[in-house]
Design a protein around this motif. Structure first.
Motif, PDB file in Angstrom:
ATOM      1  N   MET A 127       0.841  -1.189   0.000  1.00 43.80           N
ATOM      2  CA  MET A 127       0.000   0.000   0.000  1.00 43.80           C
ATOM      3  C   MET A 127       0.879   1.243   0.000  1.00 43.80           C
ATOM      4  O   MET A 127       1.862   1.328   0.735  1.00 43.80           O
ATOM      5  CB  MET A 127      -0.919  -0.006   1.223  1.00 43.80           C
ATOM      6  CG  MET A 127      -1.786  -1.236   1.304  1.00 43.80           C
ATOM      7  SD  MET A 127      -2.842  -1.273   2.771  1.00 43.80           S
ATOM      8  CE  MET A 127      -3.348  -3.008   2.756  1.00 43.80           C
ATOM      9  N   TYR A 128       0.495   2.223  -0.809  1.00 41.17           N
ATOM     10  CA  TYR A 128       1.294   3.423  -1.009  1.00 41.17           C
ATOM     11  C   TYR A 128       0.461   4.678  -0.779  1.00 41.17           C
ATOM     12  O   TYR A 128      -0.720   4.722  -1.140  1.00 41.17           O
ATOM     13  CB  TYR A 128       1.834   3.481  -2.442  1.00 41.17           C
ATOM     14  CG  TYR A 128       2.752   2.353  -2.805  1.00 41.17           C
ATOM     15  CD1 TYR A 128       4.132   2.502  -2.730  1.00 41.17           C
ATOM     16  CD2 TYR A 128       2.239   1.127  -3.224  1.00 41.17           C
ATOM     17  CE1 TYR A 128       4.986   1.469  -3.077  1.00 41.17           C
ATOM     18  CE2 TYR A 128       3.084   0.084  -3.566  1.00 41.17           C
ATOM     19  CZ  TYR A 128       4.456   0.260  -3.491  1.00 41.17           C
ATOM     20  OH  TYR A 128       5.293  -0.777  -3.827  1.00 41.17           O
ATOM     21  N   SER A 129       1.103   5.680  -0.211  1.00 42.31           N
ATOM     22  CA  SER A 129       0.517   7.010  -0.106  1.00 42.31           C
ATOM     23  C   SER A 129       1.499   8.012  -0.699  1.00 42.31           C
ATOM     24  O   SER A 129       2.715   7.856  -0.562  1.00 42.31           O
ATOM     25  CB  SER A 129       0.231   7.375   1.353  1.00 42.31           C
ATOM     26  OG  SER A 129      -0.232   8.720   1.434  1.00 42.31           O
ATOM     27  N   ARG A 130       0.967   9.017  -1.363  1.00 41.18           N
ATOM     28  CA  ARG A 130       1.835  10.051  -1.930  1.00 41.18           C
ATOM     29  C   ARG A 130       2.285  11.060  -0.875  1.00 41.18           C
ATOM     30  O   ARG A 130       3.193  11.851  -1.123  1.00 41.18           O
ATOM     31  CB  ARG A 130       1.120  10.766  -3.074  1.00 41.18           C
ATOM     32  CG  ARG A 130       0.878   9.881  -4.291  1.00 41.18           C
ATOM     33  CD  ARG A 130       0.252  10.659  -5.440  1.00 41.18           C
ATOM     34  NE  ARG A 130       0.111   9.807  -6.607  1.00 41.18           N
ATOM     35  CZ  ARG A 130      -0.902   8.991  -6.807  1.00 41.18           C
ATOM     36  NH1 ARG A 130      -1.884   8.919  -5.915  1.00 41.18           N
ATOM     37  NH2 ARG A 130      -0.965   8.244  -7.890  1.00 41.18           N
ATOM     38  N   LYS A 131       1.647  11.031   0.297  1.00 39.47           N
ATOM     39  CA  LYS A 131       1.981  11.983   1.347  1.00 39.47           C
ATOM     40  C   LYS A 131       2.697  11.273   2.493  1.00 39.47           C
ATOM     41  O   LYS A 131       2.367  10.130   2.828  1.00 39.47           O
ATOM     42  CB  LYS A 131       0.723  12.658   1.876  1.00 39.47           C
ATOM     43  CG  LYS A 131      -0.021  13.491   0.828  1.00 39.47           C
ATOM     44  CD  LYS A 131      -1.273  14.108   1.427  1.00 39.47           C
ATOM     45  CE  LYS A 131      -2.016  14.931   0.395  1.00 39.47           C
ATOM     46  NZ  LYS A 131      -3.261  15.536   0.959  1.00 39.47           N
ATOM     47  N   PRO A 132       3.662  11.937   3.130  1.00 39.98           N
ATOM     48  CA  PRO A 132       4.335  11.347   4.294  1.00 39.98           C
ATOM     49  C   PRO A 132       3.380  11.253   5.489  1.00 39.98           C
ATOM     50  O   PRO A 132       2.453  12.059   5.626  1.00 39.98           O
ATOM     51  CB  PRO A 132       5.470  12.339   4.590  1.00 39.98           C
ATOM     52  CG  PRO A 132       5.608  13.163   3.350  1.00 39.98           C
ATOM     53  CD  PRO A 132       4.254  13.223   2.733  1.00 39.98           C
ATOM     54  N   GLY A 133       3.638  10.286   6.345  1.00 39.75           N
ATOM     55  CA  GLY A 133       2.926  10.169   7.606  1.00 39.75           C
ATOM     56  C   GLY A 133       1.449   9.861   7.505  1.00 39.75           C
ATOM     57  O   GLY A 133       0.700  10.090   8.453  1.00 39.75           O
ATOM     58  N   MET A 134       1.006   9.280   6.397  1.00 38.32           N
ATOM     59  CA  MET A 134      -0.425   9.027   6.212  1.00 38.32           C
ATOM     60  C   MET A 134      -0.889   7.723   6.843  1.00 38.32           C
ATOM     61  O   MET A 134      -2.061   7.562   7.154  1.00 38.32           O
ATOM     62  CB  MET A 134      -0.770   9.034   4.724  1.00 38.32           C
ATOM     63  CG  MET A 134      -0.655  10.408   4.068  1.00 38.32           C
ATOM     64  SD  MET A 134      -1.756  11.615   4.839  1.00 38.32           S
ATOM     65  CE  MET A 134      -3.363  10.944   4.404  1.00 38.32           C
ATOM     66  N   PHE A 135       0.025   6.762   7.028  1.00 45.21           N
ATOM     67  CA  PHE A 135      -0.379   5.467   7.557  1.00 45.21           C
ATOM     68  C   PHE A 135      -0.216   5.440   9.075  1.00 45.21           C
ATOM     69  O   PHE A 135       0.890   5.508   9.603  1.00 45.21           O
ATOM     70  CB  PHE A 135       0.443   4.346   6.920  1.00 45.21           C
ATOM     71  CG  PHE A 135       0.127   4.143   5.461  1.00 45.21           C
ATOM     72  CD1 PHE A 135      -1.178   3.988   5.030  1.00 45.21           C
ATOM     73  CD2 PHE A 135       1.141   4.106   4.522  1.00 45.21           C
ATOM     74  CE1 PHE A 135      -1.468   3.796   3.685  1.00 45.21           C
ATOM     75  CE2 PHE A 135       0.866   3.917   3.180  1.00 45.21           C
ATOM     76  CZ  PHE A 135      -0.449   3.765   2.765  1.00 45.21           C
ATOM     77  N   THR A 136      -1.337   5.343   9.768  1.00 50.10           N
ATOM     78  CA  THR A 136      -1.368   5.308  11.227  1.00 50.10           C
ATOM     79  C   THR A 136      -1.446   3.867  11.720  1.00 50.10           C
ATOM     80  O   THR A 136      -1.474   2.925  10.924  1.00 50.10           O
ATOM     81  CB  THR A 136      -2.591   6.085  11.726  1.00 50.10           C
ATOM     82  OG1 THR A 136      -3.773   5.399  11.266  1.00 50.10           O
ATOM     83  CG2 THR A 136      -2.594   7.501  11.187  1.00 50.10           C
ATOM     84  N   GLU A 137      -1.513   3.706  13.027  1.00 45.28           N
ATOM     85  CA  GLU A 137      -1.698   2.366  13.586  1.00 45.28           C
ATOM     86  C   GLU A 137      -3.041   1.787  13.145  1.00 45.28           C
ATOM     87  O   GLU A 137      -3.158   0.579  12.911  1.00 45.28           O
ATOM     88  CB  GLU A 137      -1.615   2.419  15.114  1.00 45.28           C
ATOM     89  CG  GLU A 137      -0.211   2.693  15.645  1.00 45.28           C
ATOM     90  CD  GLU A 137      -0.146   2.574  17.152  1.00 45.28           C
ATOM     91  OE1 GLU A 137      -1.161   2.172  17.765  1.00 45.28           O
ATOM     92  OE2 GLU A 137       0.922   2.868  17.725  1.00 45.28           O
ATOM     93  N   ASP A 138      -4.054   2.643  13.045  1.00 46.52           N
ATOM     94  CA  ASP A 138      -5.352   2.169  12.557  1.00 46.52           C
ATOM     95  C   ASP A 138      -5.247   1.702  11.109  1.00 46.52           C
ATOM     96  O   ASP A 138      -5.870   0.699  10.728  1.00 46.52           O
ATOM     97  CB  ASP A 138      -6.399   3.288  12.655  1.00 46.52           C
ATOM     98  CG  ASP A 138      -6.826   3.558  14.088  1.00 46.52           C
ATOM     99  OD1 ASP A 138      -6.578   2.692  14.953  1.00 46.52           O
ATOM    100  OD2 ASP A 138      -7.394   4.641  14.345  1.00 46.52           O
ATOM    101  N   SER A 139      -4.465   2.417  10.304  1.00 47.37           N
ATOM    102  CA  SER A 139      -4.246   2.004   8.914  1.00 47.37           C
ATOM    103  C   SER A 139      -3.577   0.638   8.866  1.00 47.37           C
ATOM    104  O   SER A 139      -3.939  -0.224   8.060  1.00 47.37           O
ATOM    105  CB  SER A 139      -3.383   3.025   8.182  1.00 47.37           C
ATOM    106  OG  SER A 139      -3.979   4.288   8.138  1.00 47.37           O
TER     107      SER A 139
END
Length: 221
Positions: A127-139
């Motif tokens: 899984m990829y995000s274009r923005k930094p810090g987008m993936f949390t523990e919930d993610s």
């Protein structure tokens, strides 16, 4: 997530199952912009059901560098099941060659989850995000739940595909044997021996030899 699990098991082909897994990652995991499945066959990296070109480029980069979170997640010799790079703008603690190159592709953060069942390891859901810090523990929790459901669906679809291929191969070989029996007036066992001998002599898969007989009427190349 429950609806997604039902949808996965309702898919009828391996390809459609994998595509549904990737789409579900984008739809259900907060912060996920793109997703795909990385599979290792020996040292060769394959990208399955990528939602964007970004996924293919990242997988190719990991394969070339022999490092990266998804590359590691797909390796059966690793005990870790989840890999995450929270922020590609920070100095990398792991994968020092991969992180700056992947940042150039436009990746801000990413996660990789091993797809596995008790019987087999299938690859990594990425899984990829274009923005930094987008993936949390919930993610990460949502991604792990998705990967768990996806592994079962992937394994089931793979088994079904292998079964269908086996049935098709058996039918193809039977048809080729019938052609040889009629043309050369040989028995069933003799016809199969002709196919097997040609397969061994030319180092060609038996089904490919049978396909040639069906198409041309002869085992010769």
């Amino acid at each position: 997530m429950a609806s997604m699990a039902r949808d996965l098991l309702a898919e009828h082909t391996l390809e459609s199952t994998l595509q549904q897994i990737s789409r579900s990652a984008v739809d259900l995991v907060e912060g996920c912009d793109a997703s795909g499945i990385l599979v290792l066959r020996g040292d060769e990296v394959s990208s399955l059901a990528p939602t964007e070109q970004l996924v293919i480029d990242s997988d190719r980069l990991q394969g070339m560098l022999r490092e990266g979170p998804c590359f590691d997640a797909a390796r059966p010799d690793r005990t870790e099941r989840v890999f995450r790079i929270p922020d590609f703008t920070e100095r990398p603690e792991r994968w020092p060659a991969f992180v700056p190159r992947c940042r150039e592709l436009g990746v801000g953060s990413m996660m990789g989850f091993l797809l596995y069942t008790r019987e087999e390891e299938l690859g990594a859901l990425n899984m990829y995000s274009r923005k930094p810090g987008m993936f949390t523990e919930d993610s990460e929790t949502a991604g792990w739940l998705l990967a768990s459901h996806a592994a079962v669906a992937f394994s089931t679809a793979l088994t079904d595909a292998q079964m269908q291929e086996a049935i098709a191969t058996r039918h193809l070989i039977g048809e080729a044997m019938g052609i040889l029996m009629g043309r050369h007036q040989v028995t069933e066992d003799q016809a199969f021996d002709i196919l097997r001998t040609q397969s061994q002599r030319t180092n060609t898969k038996l089904r490919d030899v049978a396909r040639r007989v069906c198409e041309t009427g002869t085992v010769e190349r």
